[in-house]
Design a protein around this motif. Structure first.
Motif, PDB file in Angstrom:
ATOM      1  N   GLY A 134       0.823  -1.208   0.000  1.00 14.42           N
ATOM      2  CA  GLY A 134       0.000   0.000   0.000  1.00 14.42           C
ATOM      3  C   GLY A 134       0.852   1.251   0.000  1.00 14.42           C
ATOM      4  N   ARG A 135       0.203   2.365   0.084  1.00 12.41           N
ATOM      5  CA  ARG A 135       0.894   3.655  -0.011  1.00 12.41           C
ATOM      6  C   ARG A 135       1.289   4.211   1.356  1.00 12.41           C
ATOM      7  NH1 ARG A 135       1.179   3.970  -5.151  1.00 12.41           N
ATOM      8  NH2 ARG A 135      -0.618   3.551  -6.445  1.00 12.41           N
ATOM      9  N   ARG A 136       0.648   3.680   2.410  1.00 11.75           N
ATOM     10  CA  ARG A 136       0.988   4.162   3.754  1.00 11.75           C
ATOM     11  C   ARG A 136       2.217   3.440   4.260  1.00 11.75           C
ATOM     12  NH1 ARG A 136      -3.692   2.851   6.901  1.00 11.75           N
ATOM     13  NH2 ARG A 136      -5.264   3.228   5.363  1.00 11.75           N
ATOM     14  N   ARG A 137       3.213   4.192   4.611  1.00 10.60           N
ATOM     15  CA  ARG A 137       4.434   3.580   5.144  1.00 10.60           C
ATOM     16  C   ARG A 137       4.129   2.892   6.467  1.00 10.60           C
ATOM     17  NH1 ARG A 137       9.658   6.483   3.738  1.00 10.60           N
ATOM     18  NH2 ARG A 137      10.188   5.724   5.802  1.00 10.60           N
ATOM     19  N   GLY A 138       4.728   1.728   6.642  1.00 12.01           N
ATOM     20  CA  GLY A 138       4.613   1.039   7.916  1.00 12.01           C
ATOM     21  C   GLY A 138       3.383   0.166   8.081  1.00 12.01           C
ATOM     22  N   ALA A 139       2.587   0.003   7.035  1.00 11.02           N
ATOM     23  CA  ALA A 139       1.358  -0.792   7.168  1.00 11.02           C
ATOM     24  C   ALA A 139       1.676  -2.251   7.497  1.00 11.02           C
ATOM     25  CB  ALA A 139       0.512  -0.693   5.900  1.00 11.02           C
ATOM     26  N   LEU A 140       2.644  -2.825   6.799  1.00  4.07           N
ATOM     27  CA  LEU A 140       3.024  -4.217   7.070  1.00  4.07           C
ATOM     28  C   LEU A 140       3.552  -4.354   8.492  1.00  4.07           C
ATOM     29  CD1 LEU A 140       3.605  -7.159   6.360  1.00  4.07           C
ATOM     30  CD2 LEU A 140       5.768  -6.397   5.345  1.00  4.07           C
ATOM     31  N   GLU A 141       4.415  -3.444   8.884  1.00  2.00           N
ATOM     32  CA  GLU A 141       4.976  -3.494  10.235  1.00  2.00           C
ATOM     33  C   GLU A 141       3.878  -3.353  11.282  1.00  2.00           C
ATOM     34  OE1 GLU A 141       6.087  -1.575   7.741  1.00  2.00           O
ATOM     35  OE2 GLU A 141       8.034  -2.484   7.325  1.00  2.00           O
ATOM     36  N   ASN A 142       2.887  -2.527  10.997  1.00  2.00           N
ATOM     37  CA  ASN A 142       1.762  -2.355  11.912  1.00  2.00           C
ATOM     38  C   ASN A 142       1.022  -3.669  12.113  1.00  2.00           C
ATOM     39  OD1 ASN A 142      -1.424  -1.818  11.931  1.00  2.00           O
ATOM     40  ND2 ASN A 142      -0.398  -0.293  13.217  1.00  2.00           N
ATOM     41  N   VAL A 143       0.740  -4.363  11.024  1.00  2.00           N
ATOM     42  CA  VAL A 143       0.040  -5.652  11.125  1.00  2.00           C
ATOM     43  C   VAL A 143       0.899  -6.644  11.895  1.00  2.00           C
ATOM     44  CG1 VAL A 143      -0.850  -7.639   9.836  1.00  2.00           C
ATOM     45  CG2 VAL A 143      -1.297  -5.328   9.013  1.00  2.00           C
ATOM     46  N   GLN A 144       2.161  -6.725  11.550  1.00  2.00           N
ATOM     47  CA  GLN A 144       3.048  -7.683  12.219  1.00  2.00           C
ATOM     48  C   GLN A 144       3.159  -7.387  13.712  1.00  2.00           C
ATOM     49  OE1 GLN A 144       6.418  -7.063   9.601  1.00  2.00           O
ATOM     50  NE2 GLN A 144       6.010  -8.987   8.513  1.00  2.00           N
ATOM     51  N   ARG A 145       3.261  -6.117  14.065  1.00  5.70           N
ATOM     52  CA  ARG A 145       3.369  -5.722  15.474  1.00  5.70           C
ATOM     53  C   ARG A 145       2.088  -6.083  16.234  1.00  5.70           C
ATOM     54  NH1 ARG A 145       5.411  -1.275  14.347  1.00  5.70           N
ATOM     55  NH2 ARG A 145       3.496  -0.100  14.103  1.00  5.70           N
ATOM     56  N   GLN A 146       0.942  -5.720  15.663  1.00 11.11           N
ATOM     57  CA  GLN A 146      -0.329  -6.020  16.331  1.00 11.11           C
ATOM     58  C   GLN A 146      -0.563  -7.525  16.424  1.00 11.11           C
ATOM     59  OE1 GLN A 146      -2.861  -3.044  14.016  1.00 11.11           O
ATOM     60  NE2 GLN A 146      -3.801  -3.017  16.036  1.00 11.11           N
ATOM     61  N   LEU A 147      -0.225  -8.239  15.370  1.00  8.78           N
ATOM     62  CA  LEU A 147      -0.397  -9.690  15.379  1.00  8.78           C
ATOM     63  C   LEU A 147       0.513 -10.317  16.437  1.00  8.78           C
ATOM     64  CD1 LEU A 147      -1.826 -12.109  14.169  1.00  8.78           C
ATOM     65  CD2 LEU A 147      -0.112 -12.143  12.349  1.00  8.78           C
ATOM     66  N   GLY A 148       1.727  -9.810  16.560  1.00  6.50           N
ATOM     67  CA  GLY A 148       2.639 -10.302  17.592  1.00  6.50           C
ATOM     68  C   GLY A 148       2.062 -10.104  18.985  1.00  6.50           C
ATOM     69  N   ARG A 149       1.467  -8.938  19.221  1.00  9.25           N
ATOM     70  CA  ARG A 149       0.830  -8.671  20.522  1.00  9.25           C
ATOM     71  C   ARG A 149      -0.329  -9.627  20.772  1.00  9.25           C
ATOM     72  NH1 ARG A 149       0.222  -2.808  19.241  1.00  9.25           N
ATOM     73  NH2 ARG A 149       2.339  -2.072  19.354  1.00  9.25           N
ATOM     74  N   LEU A 150      -1.133  -9.846  19.743  1.00  8.35           N
ATOM     75  CA  LEU A 150      -2.283 -10.746  19.889  1.00  8.35           C
ATOM     76  C   LEU A 150      -1.830 -12.171  20.191  1.00  8.35           C
ATOM     77  CD1 LEU A 150      -4.463  -9.488  16.909  1.00  8.35           C
ATOM     78  CD2 LEU A 150      -5.054  -9.309  19.340  1.00  8.35           C
ATOM     79  N   GLN A 151      -0.795 -12.606  19.508  1.00  6.37           N
ATOM     80  CA  GLN A 151      -0.307 -13.967  19.719  1.00  6.37           C
ATOM     81  C   GLN A 151       0.355 -14.107  21.083  1.00  6.37           C
ATOM     82  OE1 GLN A 151       1.904 -14.227  16.052  1.00  6.37           O
ATOM     83  NE2 GLN A 151       0.225 -15.282  15.007  1.00  6.37           N
ATOM     84  N   ALA A 152       1.013 -13.060  21.553  1.00  5.77           N
ATOM     85  CA  ALA A 152       1.649 -13.096  22.873  1.00  5.77           C
ATOM     86  C   ALA A 152       0.600 -13.137  23.982  1.00  5.77           C
ATOM     87  CB  ALA A 152       2.555 -11.883  23.051  1.00  5.77           C
ATOM     88  N   ALA A 153      -0.557 -12.550  23.727  1.00  8.25           N
ATOM     89  CA  ALA A 153      -1.624 -12.502  24.731  1.00  8.25           C
ATOM     90  C   ALA A 153      -2.429 -13.799  24.781  1.00  8.25           C
ATOM     91  CB  ALA A 153      -2.559 -11.331  24.431  1.00  8.25           C
ATOM     92  N   GLN A 154      -2.112 -14.715  23.936  1.00  9.40           N
ATOM     93  CA  GLN A 154      -2.880 -15.958  23.821  1.00  9.40           C
ATOM     94  C   GLN A 154      -2.785 -16.814  25.042  1.00  9.40           C
ATOM     95  OE1 GLN A 154      -1.841 -17.973  20.243  1.00  9.40           O
ATOM     96  NE2 GLN A 154      -3.733 -19.099  20.156  1.00  9.40           N
TER      97      GLN A 154
END
Length: 154
Positions: A134-154
Motif C-alpha cells: 500500500g501507499r501508507r508507510r509502515g502498514a506491514l509493520e503495523n500488522v506484524q506488530r499487532q499480530l505479535g501482541r495478539l499472539q503473545a496474549a494468547q
C-alpha cells in the motif's frame, strides 16, 4: 376518424438496488440489505464470473454493509476475499482497487475486539500486506506488530 396509435408504455425500470440497500441500512435492516446485495452478487457471478468487476462490485458493497452492521470480522473477511480475488485475476499489487481492498481489510481488522478472531485473520492480512504494502508507510509493520501482541496474549 382513426384513433391515434399509442406506443406501449415501457416496462417500469426496477428501482436502483443501491437506493433500496441504502434505505434498508438507514432503517437498521442490515440483514435485508445484505440479502439484496448477495442476490445481485450471485447474479453477477453467474453472468460474468467471480472475478468480474460486476461481481466484485457487489462483494465490495457487502463488505461495506458488514461494516455498517458493526461486523468488522465479516467486513475484514470480505475485503480480504476481494483483494485475493483481484490478485488471482491478475490485477497488479499496486492497482488502486487492490490497494483499497487491502487497506479496508486492514482498517476493519484493527476494529475487531475479539482477539481470537483478530488472531485468526491477522496472518492472512499480513501475507497480503507482504504482497500489497500500500501507499501508507509502515502498514506491514503495523500488522506484524499487532499480530505479535495478539499472539503473545494468547
Amino acid at each position: 376518424f382513426t384513433a391515434p396509435l399509442t406506443a406501449p408504455l415501457p416496462a417500469p425500470r426496477p428501482e436502483d438496488p443501491h437506493a433500496v440497500i441504502s434505505a434498508a441500512v438507514r432503517a437498521g435492516r442490515h440483514a435485508e440489505a445484505d440479502g439484496i446485495a448477495a442476490r445481485y452478487e450471485a447474479e453477477a457471478v453467474r453472468g460474468y464470473g467471480a472475478a468480474s468487476e460486476q461481481a466484485l462490485h457487489w462483494s465490495e458493497v457487502r463488505a461495506d454493509l458488514a461494516m455498517f452492521a458493526g461486523d468488522p470480522v465479516g467486513s475484514c473477511r470480505a475485503w480480504l476475499t476481494v483483494a485475493e480475488t483481484r490478485l488471482s485475476a491478475g490485477q497488479a499489487v499496486d492497482a488502486p482497487a487492490v490497494e483499497a481492498a487491502v487497506d479496508r481489510a486492514h482498517h476493519q481488522w484493527t476494529r475487531i475486539k475479539d482477539t481470537a478472531r483478530a488472531r485468526e485473520l491477522g496472518p492472512a492480512l499480513a501475507e497480503l500486506r507482504l504482497r500489497v504494502p500500500g501507499r501508507r508507510r509502515g502498514a506491514l509493520e503495523n500488522v506484524q506488530r499487532q499480530l505479535g501482541r495478539l499472539q503473545a496474549a494468547q
